[in-house]
Design a protein around this motif. Structure first.
Motif, PDB file in Angstrom:
ATOM      1  N   PRO A 119      -4.637  47.423 -45.341  1.00  0.00           N
ATOM      2  CA  PRO A 119      -3.469  47.318 -46.213  1.00  0.00           C
ATOM      3  C   PRO A 119      -2.501  46.235 -45.754  1.00  0.00           C
ATOM      4  O   PRO A 119      -2.412  45.928 -44.566  1.00  0.00           O
ATOM      5  CB  PRO A 119      -2.825  48.699 -46.113  1.00  0.00           C
ATOM      6  N   PHE A 120      -1.798  45.679 -46.717  1.00  0.00           N
ATOM      7  CA  PHE A 120      -0.781  44.660 -46.456  1.00  0.00           C
ATOM      8  C   PHE A 120       0.366  44.912 -47.422  1.00  0.00           C
ATOM      9  O   PHE A 120       0.137  45.045 -48.628  1.00  0.00           O
ATOM     10  CB  PHE A 120      -1.364  43.261 -46.670  1.00  0.00           C
ATOM     11  N   VAL A 121       1.585  44.982 -46.919  1.00  0.00           N
ATOM     12  CA  VAL A 121       2.758  45.226 -47.758  1.00  0.00           C
ATOM     13  C   VAL A 121       3.701  44.039 -47.635  1.00  0.00           C
ATOM     14  O   VAL A 121       3.944  43.527 -46.542  1.00  0.00           O
ATOM     15  CB  VAL A 121       3.479  46.530 -47.344  1.00  0.00           C
ATOM     16  N   SER A 122       4.240  43.622 -48.775  1.00  0.00           N
ATOM     17  CA  SER A 122       5.187  42.512 -48.789  1.00  0.00           C
ATOM     18  C   SER A 122       6.285  42.801 -49.813  1.00  0.00           C
ATOM     19  O   SER A 122       6.186  43.735 -50.598  1.00  0.00           O
ATOM     20  CB  SER A 122       4.467  41.204 -49.127  1.00  0.00           C
TER      21      SER A 122
ATOM     22  N   PRO B 121      -0.526  35.748 -48.312  1.00  0.00           N
ATOM     23  CA  PRO B 121      -1.625  36.716 -48.144  1.00  0.00           C
ATOM     24  C   PRO B 121      -1.711  37.729 -49.282  1.00  0.00           C
ATOM     25  O   PRO B 121      -2.807  38.059 -49.726  1.00  0.00           O
ATOM     26  CB  PRO B 121      -1.298  37.422 -46.826  1.00  0.00           C
ATOM     27  N   HIS B 122      -0.555  38.204 -49.780  1.00  0.00           N
ATOM     28  CA  HIS B 122      -0.623  39.207 -50.852  1.00  0.00           C
ATOM     29  C   HIS B 122      -1.244  38.642 -52.124  1.00  0.00           C
ATOM     30  O   HIS B 122      -1.929  39.352 -52.845  1.00  0.00           O
ATOM     31  CB  HIS B 122       0.757  39.841 -51.131  1.00  0.00           C
TER      32      HIS B 122
ATOM     33  N   ASN C  44      -8.847  41.685 -54.909  1.00  0.00           N
ATOM     34  CA  ASN C  44      -8.880  43.090 -55.305  1.00  0.00           C
ATOM     35  C   ASN C  44      -7.616  43.366 -56.116  1.00  0.00           C
ATOM     36  O   ASN C  44      -6.542  43.555 -55.543  1.00  0.00           O
ATOM     37  CB  ASN C  44      -8.943  43.998 -54.075  1.00  0.00           C
ATOM     38  N   PRO C  45      -7.728  43.397 -57.450  1.00  0.00           N
ATOM     39  CA  PRO C  45      -6.532  43.535 -58.286  1.00  0.00           C
ATOM     40  C   PRO C  45      -5.917  44.931 -58.310  1.00  0.00           C
ATOM     41  O   PRO C  45      -4.887  45.123 -58.956  1.00  0.00           O
ATOM     42  CB  PRO C  45      -7.024  43.129 -59.677  1.00  0.00           C
ATOM     43  N   ALA C  46      -6.509  45.898 -57.612  1.00  0.00           N
ATOM     44  CA  ALA C  46      -5.902  47.233 -57.524  1.00  0.00           C
ATOM     45  C   ALA C  46      -4.780  47.168 -56.495  1.00  0.00           C
ATOM     46  O   ALA C  46      -5.019  46.936 -55.309  1.00  0.00           O
ATOM     47  CB  ALA C  46      -6.940  48.267 -57.122  1.00  0.00           C
ATOM     48  N   VAL C  47      -3.540  47.322 -56.966  1.00  0.00           N
ATOM     49  CA  VAL C  47      -2.374  47.187 -56.091  1.00  0.00           C
ATOM     50  C   VAL C  47      -1.398  48.333 -56.341  1.00  0.00           C
ATOM     51  O   VAL C  47      -1.527  49.073 -57.314  1.00  0.00           O
ATOM     52  CB  VAL C  47      -1.659  45.825 -56.288  1.00  0.00           C
ATOM     53  N   SER C  48      -0.426  48.452 -55.458  1.00  0.00           N
ATOM     54  CA  SER C  48       0.670  49.404 -55.606  1.00  0.00           C
ATOM     55  C   SER C  48       1.984  48.654 -55.494  1.00  0.00           C
ATOM     56  O   SER C  48       2.070  47.640 -54.793  1.00  0.00           O
ATOM     57  CB  SER C  48       0.628  50.467 -54.504  1.00  0.00           C
ATOM     58  N   MET C  49       2.986  49.184 -56.186  1.00  0.00           N
ATOM     59  CA  MET C  49       4.341  48.648 -56.061  1.00  0.00           C
ATOM     60  C   MET C  49       5.294  49.820 -55.907  1.00  0.00           C
ATOM     61  O   MET C  49       5.095  50.873 -56.517  1.00  0.00           O
ATOM     62  CB  MET C  49       4.735  47.821 -57.290  1.00  0.00           C
ATOM     63  N   MET C  50       6.316  49.623 -55.077  1.00  0.00           N
ATOM     64  CA  MET C  50       7.354  50.629 -54.928  1.00  0.00           C
ATOM     65  C   MET C  50       8.710  49.966 -55.133  1.00  0.00           C
ATOM     66  O   MET C  50       8.995  48.919 -54.554  1.00  0.00           O
ATOM     67  CB  MET C  50       7.335  51.288 -53.550  1.00  0.00           C
TER      68      MET C  50
ATOM     69  N   GLY D 262       1.926  46.485 -52.327  1.00  0.00           N
ATOM     70  CA  GLY D 262       0.840  46.854 -51.430  1.00  0.00           C
ATOM     71  C   GLY D 262      -0.482  46.325 -51.960  1.00  0.00           C
ATOM     72  O   GLY D 262      -0.845  46.579 -53.106  1.00  0.00           O
ATOM     73  N   THR D 263      -1.167  45.549 -51.116  1.00  0.00           N
ATOM     74  CA  THR D 263      -2.477  45.005 -51.459  1.00  0.00           C
ATOM     75  C   THR D 263      -3.449  45.344 -50.334  1.00  0.00           C
ATOM     76  O   THR D 263      -3.045  45.817 -49.266  1.00  0.00           O
ATOM     77  CB  THR D 263      -2.414  43.466 -51.633  1.00  0.00           C
TER      78      THR D 263
END
Length: 163
Positions: A31-34, A56-57, A64-70, A23-24
Motif C-alpha cells: 500500500p501507498f498513501v498520498s 508513485p500514486h 491497478n485502478p482499484a483505489v481508496s480515498m478518505m 490509497g493505491t
C-alpha cells in the motif's frame, strides 16, 4: 427535497474540504498513501484529481485502478480526534484522455476549485484522473457510522434537484 442529516453532513464535508488521502497499491501489492487535492464533477458523479505521471500514486493507479480515498474534517484544538467526521471510499480510478469531453469537464471543475493550478494543466506529465466511488463508510462522529453503496454516492456527488 428532504435530505437525511448524515447525507447532508457528508455532502457538506465533500464540498468544503479540498484534500483527500489517496490509497493505491504498487506493483508488489504494497500500500501507498498520498495527499491529493480533489474537485467534484457532478455530471459524471466522480471526484477529480490532477496528478503527475512522475508520482508513485499515479503509476500505481495506472497499473491497478482499484483505489481508496478518505476525506475528513480537520482537527480542532482541544477537541477529541476519535470522533472526527470522515468518509473512506473504495472505487476505480480512470485516467482521462486530454481534450476529451470528460477531460474538459474535469479541468473546468478542478480549476473552479483550484484556479492557481491552471499552469500545471499545460504540463505534459500531468493528467486528470476520475475517481468513481463504488462503496464507502461514513463516520459522522463517535458511535455514528454507516456504509454507503454506489447509488448513494452517485446521488451525493450530483447536485440536489431543484424544487
Amino acid at each position: 427535497m428532504h435530505e437525511p442529516r448524515l447525507t447532508r453532513a457528508l455532502r457538506a464535508m465533500l464540498n468544503t474540504q479540498r484534500v483527500a488521502s489517496l490509497g493505491t497499491l504498487n506493483v508488489d501489492g504494497a500500500p501507498f498513501v498520498s495527499m491529493v487535492p480533489y474537485a467534484i464533477e457532478p455530471v459524471a458523479a466522480c471526484l477529480v484529481i490532477h496528478v503527475s505521471l512522475l508520482a508513485p500514486h499515479t503509476r500505481n493507479l495506472l497499473t491497478n485502478p482499484a483505489v481508496s480515498m478518505m476525506v475528513m474534517q480537520p482537527e480542532a484544538a482541544g477537541e477529541p480526534v476519535h470522533a472526527l467526521p470522515r468518509v473512506s471510499m473504495d472505487g476505480t480510478a480512470t485516467r482521462l484522455q486530454p481534450e476529451s469531453p470528460s477531460w474538459l469537464a474535469a479541468r473546468r471543475v478542478y480549476l473552479e476549485r483550484f484556479p492557481e493550478a491552471e499552469p500545471m494543466t499545460h504540463l505534459g506529465d500531468f493528467s486528470f484522473v476520475a475517481f468513481f466511488p463504488k462503496a464507502a463508510r461514513q463516520v459522522a462522529g463517535f458511535g455514528t457510522a454507516r456504509p454507503l453503496e454506489e447509488e448513494d454516492l452517485t446521488s451525493l456527488l450530483r447536485p440536489l434537484p431543484e424544487l
